[in-house]
Structure formats: structure tokens, C-alpha cells
Enzyme design. Structure first.
Site, PDB file in Angstrom:
ATOM      1  N   ASP A  54       4.811  17.020  13.077  1.00 25.68           N
ATOM      2  CA  ASP A  54       5.028  16.772  11.644  1.00 25.68           C
ATOM      3  C   ASP A  54       3.694  16.721  10.903  1.00 25.68           C
ATOM      4  O   ASP A  54       3.447  15.843  10.081  1.00 25.68           O
ATOM      5  CB  ASP A  54       5.833  15.481  11.457  1.00 25.68           C
ATOM      6  CG  ASP A  54       6.563  15.444  10.105  1.00 25.68           C
ATOM      7  OD1 ASP A  54       6.652  16.498   9.451  1.00 25.68           O
ATOM      8  OD2 ASP A  54       7.040  14.362   9.710  1.00 25.68           O
ATOM      9  N   GLY A  67      10.075   1.497   6.498  1.00 25.40           N
ATOM     10  CA  GLY A  67       9.584   0.175   6.107  1.00 25.40           C
ATOM     11  C   GLY A  67       8.468   0.258   5.090  1.00 25.40           C
ATOM     12  O   GLY A  67       8.095   1.343   4.651  1.00 25.40           O
ATOM     13  N   VAL A  81       4.498  -0.616   3.808  1.00 30.25           N
ATOM     14  CA  VAL A  81       3.151  -0.785   4.358  1.00 30.25           C
ATOM     15  C   VAL A  81       2.348  -1.667   3.408  1.00 30.25           C
ATOM     16  O   VAL A  81       2.353  -1.438   2.195  1.00 30.25           O
ATOM     17  CB  VAL A  81       2.452   0.584   4.554  1.00 30.25           C
ATOM     18  CG1 VAL A  81       1.039   0.405   5.077  1.00 30.25           C
ATOM     19  CG2 VAL A  81       3.259   1.467   5.499  1.00 30.25           C
ATOM     20  N   ALA A  85       0.816  -1.211   0.000  1.00 29.95           N
ATOM     21  CA  ALA A  85       0.000   0.000   0.000  1.00 29.95           C
ATOM     22  C   ALA A  85       0.847   1.256   0.000  1.00 29.95           C
ATOM     23  O   ALA A  85       0.379   2.332  -0.355  1.00 29.95           O
ATOM     24  CB  ALA A  85      -0.916   0.014   1.223  1.00 29.95           C
ATOM     25  N   GLY A  86       2.097   1.140   0.396  1.00 32.55           N
ATOM     26  CA  GLY A  86       2.945   2.326   0.434  1.00 32.55           C
ATOM     27  C   GLY A  86       4.335   1.991   0.927  1.00 32.55           C
ATOM     28  O   GLY A  86       4.575   0.899   1.437  1.00 32.55           O
ATOM     29  N   GLN A  87       5.207   2.945   0.723  1.00 26.68           N
ATOM     30  CA  GLN A  87       6.595   2.752   1.166  1.00 26.68           C
ATOM     31  C   GLN A  87       6.993   3.931   2.035  1.00 26.68           C
ATOM     32  O   GLN A  87       6.886   5.069   1.608  1.00 26.68           O
ATOM     33  CB  GLN A  87       7.518   2.655  -0.067  1.00 26.68           C
ATOM     34  CG  GLN A  87       8.988   2.499   0.250  1.00 26.68           C
ATOM     35  CD  GLN A  87       9.302   1.159   0.926  1.00 26.68           C
ATOM     36  OE1 GLN A  87       8.888   0.104   0.456  1.00 26.68           O
ATOM     37  NE2 GLN A  87       9.990   1.203   2.057  1.00 26.68           N
ATOM     38  N   LYS A 129       2.671  -2.458   8.725  1.00 21.23           N
ATOM     39  CA  LYS A 129       3.959  -1.826   8.408  1.00 21.23           C
ATOM     40  C   LYS A 129       5.066  -2.763   8.881  1.00 21.23           C
ATOM     41  O   LYS A 129       5.101  -3.131  10.057  1.00 21.23           O
ATOM     42  CB  LYS A 129       4.047  -0.474   9.117  1.00 21.23           C
ATOM     43  CG  LYS A 129       5.257   0.330   8.717  1.00 21.23           C
ATOM     44  CD  LYS A 129       5.057   1.776   9.129  1.00 21.23           C
ATOM     45  CE  LYS A 129       6.302   2.599   8.964  1.00 21.23           C
ATOM     46  NZ  LYS A 129       6.087   3.998   9.318  1.00 21.23           N
TER      47      LYS A 129
HETATM   48  P1  ATP Z   1       8.195   6.556   8.059  1.00 21.05           P
HETATM   49  O1  ATP Z   1       7.235   6.632   9.201  1.00 21.05           O
HETATM   50  O2  ATP Z   1       8.832   5.244   7.880  1.00 21.05           O
HETATM   51  O3  ATP Z   1       9.082   7.722   7.945  1.00 21.05           O
HETATM   52  P2  ATP Z   1       6.410   7.551   6.130  1.00 21.05           P
HETATM   53  O4  ATP Z   1       5.910   8.561   7.072  1.00 21.05           O
HETATM   54  O5  ATP Z   1       7.039   8.043   4.876  1.00 21.05           O
HETATM   55  O6  ATP Z   1       7.356   6.557   6.790  1.00 21.05           O
HETATM   56  P3  ATP Z   1       4.615   5.347   6.348  1.00 21.05           P
HETATM   57  O7  ATP Z   1       3.915   5.676   7.608  1.00 21.05           O
HETATM   58  O8  ATP Z   1       5.592   4.229   6.396  1.00 21.05           O
HETATM   59  O9  ATP Z   1       5.254   6.637   5.717  1.00 21.05           O
HETATM   60  O10 ATP Z   1       3.607   5.080   5.196  1.00 21.05           O
HETATM   61  C1  ATP Z   1       4.024   4.937   3.850  1.00 21.05           C
HETATM   62  C2  ATP Z   1       2.800   4.996   2.963  1.00 21.05           C
HETATM   63  O11 ATP Z   1       1.971   3.879   3.248  1.00 21.05           O
HETATM   64  C3  ATP Z   1       1.924   6.221   3.210  1.00 21.05           C
HETATM   65  O12 ATP Z   1       2.298   7.275   2.381  1.00 21.05           O
HETATM   66  C4  ATP Z   1       0.534   5.727   2.886  1.00 21.05           C
HETATM   67  O13 ATP Z   1       0.307   5.857   1.499  1.00 21.05           O
HETATM   68  C5  ATP Z   1       0.616   4.248   3.224  1.00 21.05           C
HETATM   69  N1  ATP Z   1       0.029   4.000   4.545  1.00 21.05           N
HETATM   70  C6  ATP Z   1       0.598   4.192   5.750  1.00 21.05           C
HETATM   71  N2  ATP Z   1      -0.231   3.853   6.745  1.00 21.05           N
HETATM   72  C7  ATP Z   1      -1.367   3.429   6.155  1.00 21.05           C
HETATM   73  C8  ATP Z   1      -2.641   2.957   6.651  1.00 21.05           C
HETATM   74  N3  ATP Z   1      -2.890   2.846   7.959  1.00 21.05           N
HETATM   75  N4  ATP Z   1      -3.581   2.643   5.755  1.00 21.05           N
HETATM   76  C9  ATP Z   1      -3.345   2.773   4.426  1.00 21.05           C
HETATM   77  N5  ATP Z   1      -2.189   3.195   3.891  1.00 21.05           N
HETATM   78  C10 ATP Z   1      -1.208   3.536   4.739  1.00 21.05           C
END
Ligand code: ATP
Length: 393
Positions: free
Chosen positions: A244, A110, A112, A104-106, A145
Site C-alpha cells: 500500500d 483509530g 492518532v 495529529a490525525g484520524q 494511535k
Molecule cells: P488506518 O491504518 O487506521 O487505516 P490510516 O492509514 O488512514 O489509518 P493512520 O495510520 O491511522 O492512518 O494515521 C492517520 C493520520 O495520523 C495520518 O494521515 C497522519 O497524518 C497521522 N499520523 C499517523 N502516524 C503518525 C506519526 N507516527 N507521526 C505523526 N503523524 C502521524
């Protein structure tokens, strides 16, 4: 633009080695910015909505300031981190209990995945871990995640994120469901799945983005900002600053529920420490007092919320076409950013933004005050967000 941004994120990730050092800077108090020093050290950054949404990299300090790296000494030892993780995570392999559907995402720390729960691990079925019964049913869709702990230079940020999420059950906060330590090194965090993606995705994919019109209408903006504001008020009532807030960290589901995520940079204010001064966040969304290394409190989130409002109106935050250092300089010197087309906006939204983006923190509204703002009277109904949520189909 999304591909560009993803590429940029990856570049950033490579530079950083991890998200956990994102914009976590400390600048010596006794040095004053001088706009000329250290310009040569700046790496060119890709432009726009290509500009790094991730906080500044280690190589880039605020304009003219010799940045002192955040001491490499972690605030928690590995043993303390594992001890904390063991209080919230089950030490079992979760793979048999989930059907992984798709990525769903990166994130920087890590990947997701969208997954479906097959069944409950016996431990969870017996003891209600984390108070999550409403989302513990087989068949439920969840977001997982996956993080490799040894690849995280600042594991304490991950622990911070999990603990804040676990203790923050609210309709406008992404719910933590469970965590698993598949091995000592392989951490899975299970959260509710937000099918609509991030607000950034919605802004970028909005049909009117790129045209002269705002990507979202004012009633849609009022709805999303109000919901985010409810989530923020909940955190602020618990003396937690998010630090943030930006469109990337606001997720929506198909029922147009709006939830705040990404709690790695949260700070808890206490009686002993009622203010913070560390420069944390993502440059374009940072409040002037953060940029200037003044003491700050939860009102920094209100400023970032105002910037998020501008993202919804104009498609991007102010100064996004500038490199992050220049943007920090402009935030510190320009004060309240100018809107591109104020003549096209209602008085209510302009008044709302002006109480969020007030440089003098004493006159900047609190989240409690914002929730009474007349701007929210125009908020649309959740159904009115449906056209925006169809971008994934
Ligand atoms: P990090 O916290 O590792 O710095 P990040 O803030 O860039 O990472 P993540 O929280 O890992 O992002 O999420 C990456 C992507 O995954 C997001 O941009 C979103 O598109 C998707 N994502 C994250 N959490 C969810 C969720 N609960 N449901 C659906 N998609 C999600």
C-alpha cells in the site's frame, strides 16, 4: 482539498465500517472482466483528491467482475489475536505516563495523537521492552494511535501492522516504540512522531501545487523517492511486501527524514509461498498484475513507488478523477501511464519512472537496482526540503 479528502475518508470509513477491509478483495479466477456488468452497483464517488484514497469499499468490485468478498472468517481467532497482542503490549493503563497534546490525525481504525512522555512505566524502565531505549526518555514527543478493538472487523491486520513495525527497525520505517492494552478493548500503539505529516499533506500544501509547475522539484522528488526506496529495500530483503505504498503512507519529520508507515497490508513471502494473488492496496497505486489478479511479488511496491513519483510531479496519481473501478480498468488496459507534461521533465526522472512503471515485471527494476539509478544523483540535501515542511506552521 484536505478537508474534502478527510470527509471522503470518513464517508469511506462509514461505508466500510473499518479500514481493515480496505480493498481486500478476491476475485474469482475463472471470471473475466466484462466492462458492463455491475456498473449500476457502483456508488458515485466524489472526485478528486477527493477520490477515495482509501481502497475500494465493499460495494465496489473491479469493473465487471463479480467480487467475492474476502471470507468473513478471520485468519486468527480472537484468542489468538489477544495472545499475539499480549506478546507486544503491556497490560497497563498508559494514561499516567503521557501528556496528550493534540490530535495529529484520524485513520480508519483509530485516532492518532501527539503526546509527550511524562515518565516511563516501571516495567519499561526495568526491562527494555522492544529495544527502544533511544526513545524512552521523559519529555520525548511520540505519536499514539488509539484503537477500540471491538470496532475493528479485521483485528489481525492491526496485529500484522504492529508485528511488522516492531520487527522493522530502519531509518526509513516509522519506529514502533511500545503498545499498551489499557483494557482488553482499548489498544494504544506508541510510535515515533513525524512532525512533518504525510507526503500527501506536503504535496497538497506545496506553494506551487495547482499551478502548472510540479508541486516538488525533481531534486526534492529524487531525495524523497530514494529514502522511500531504502525503506522498501529493507522490507524486501526481509521478504515483506508493503502493498500500500502511496504518499499517504510516507511520513516526514522536521529533519526531513522520510519514513514508510501503515503496515496492515504487508505480506511475507516464503519459500513455500513466493507469490501472492489477492487484490490488496489502493486502486490508483495498484500494479497491473495486482489488478489482473496475477501472481505477484515485491515488485508491486516498485510500481506504486513510481505512481508516488507521479503524485509528486503532477499533484495526484493517474486516473484520480476516474472512479476507482474505471481506474482499475485503465491500469489493467493502458499499461504504463502517460505523463501530463513529459517535455518539462529531465531524461533521468523519465527513465526512472519508466523502470518503475514497467508492466512486464521481469523488466521492472528491483529496489536494489533502483538505488543505483542515476536519477538519485540529483537528490537534494535534507535542508532543501525545509520550505515544504513549513506548511503546518
Ligand atoms: P488506518 O491504518 O487506521 O487505516 P490510516 O492509514 O488512514 O489509518 P493512520 O495510520 O491511522 O492512518 O494515521 C492517520 C493520520 O495520523 C495520518 O494521515 C497522519 O497524518 C497521522 N499520523 C499517523 N502516524 C503518525 C506519526 N507516527 N507521526 C505523526 N503523524 C502521524
Amino acid at each position: 482539498p484536505s478537508a474534502l479528502r478527510t470527509a471522503q475518508k470518513n464517508v469511506q470509513t462509514t461505508n466500510l465500517g473499518s479500514s481493515s477491509v480496505q480493498a481486500h478483495y478476491e476475485i474469482s479466477e475463472d471470471r473475466q472482466p466484462s466492462p458492463t456488468t455491475h456498473r449500476a452497483e457502483q456508488q458515485p464517488l466524489q472526485p478528486l483528491r477527493q477520490a477515495p484514497k482509501k481502497p475500494l469499499t465493499e460495494q465496489k468490485g473491479p469493473v465487471g467482475v463479480t467480487k467475492q468478498r474476502k471470507p468473513t472468517k478471520p485468519s486468527m481467532s480472537n484468542a489468538e489475536i489477544m495472545a499475539k497482542l499480549n506478546t507486544v503490549a503491556l497490560n497497563i493503563d498508559p494514561s499516567p505516563y503521557f501528556n496528550m497534546i493534540e490530535k495529529a490525525g484520524q485513520g480508519a481504525s483509530g485516532s492518532v495523537y501527539l503526546a509527550q512522555r511524562i515518565m516511563l512505566p516501571p516495567k519499561l524502565a526495568d526491562e527494555e521492552l522492544g529495544n527502544n531505549q533511544e526513545r524512552l526518555k521523559p519529555g520525548d514527543k511520540v505519536a499514539i494511535k488509539q484503537m477500540i478493538l471491538s470496532k475493528q472487523p479485521r483485528k489481525e491486520l492491526i496485529v500484522n501492522e504492529i508485528l511488522v513495525m516492531k520487527d522493522s527497525r530502519h531509518k526509513n520505517i516509522v519506529n514502533f516504540l511500545e503498545a499498551y492494552l489499557k483494557t482488553e478493548d482499548d489498544l494504544w500503539v506508541v510510535m515515533e512522531f513525524m512532525e512533518g505529516g504525510s507526503l500527501t499533506d506536503i504535496i497538497e500544501n506545496s506553494p506551487s501545487n495547482g499551478s502548472k509547475n510540479s508541486p516538488l522539484t525533481e531534486p526534492q522528488i529524487a531525495y524523497i523517492v530514494r529514502e522511500t526506496c531504502h525503506g522498501l529495500r529493507f522490507l524486501h530483503d526481509k521478504n515483506i511486501i508493503h502493498r500500500d505504498i502511496k504518499s499517504d503512507n510516507v511520513l516526514l519529520d522536521t529533519r526531513a527524514r522520510v519514513k514508510i508507515t501503515d503496515f496492515g497490508f504487508c505480506a511475507k513471502l516464503t519459500d513455500k509461498r513466493s507469490k501472492r494473488a489477492t487484490m490488496v492496496g489502493t486502486p490508483y497505486w495498484m500494479a497491473p498484475e495486482v489488478v489482473k489478479q496475477r501472481e505477484y511479488d515485491e515488485k508491486v511496491d516498485v510500481w506504486s513507488l513510481g505512481i508516488m513519483g507521479i503524485e509528486m510531479l503532477e499533484g495526484e496519481p493517474p486516473y484520480l478523477n476516474e472512479d476507482p473501478l474505471k481506474a482499475l480498468y485503465l491500469i489493467a488496459t493502458n499499461g504504463t501511464p502517460r505523463l501530463k507534461h513529459p517535455e518539462t521533465l529531465s531524461l533521468e526522472i523519465k527513465r526512472f519512472l519508466s523502470v518503475c512503471l514497467c508492466v512486464d515485471v521481469r523488466y521492472r527494476a528491483s529496489t536494489e537496482e533502483l538505488l543505483h539509478h542515476t536519477f538519485f544523483n540529483m537528490a537534494c540535501e535534507p535542508e532543501d526540503l525545509t520550505p515544504l515542511l513549513s506548511w503546518k506552521k
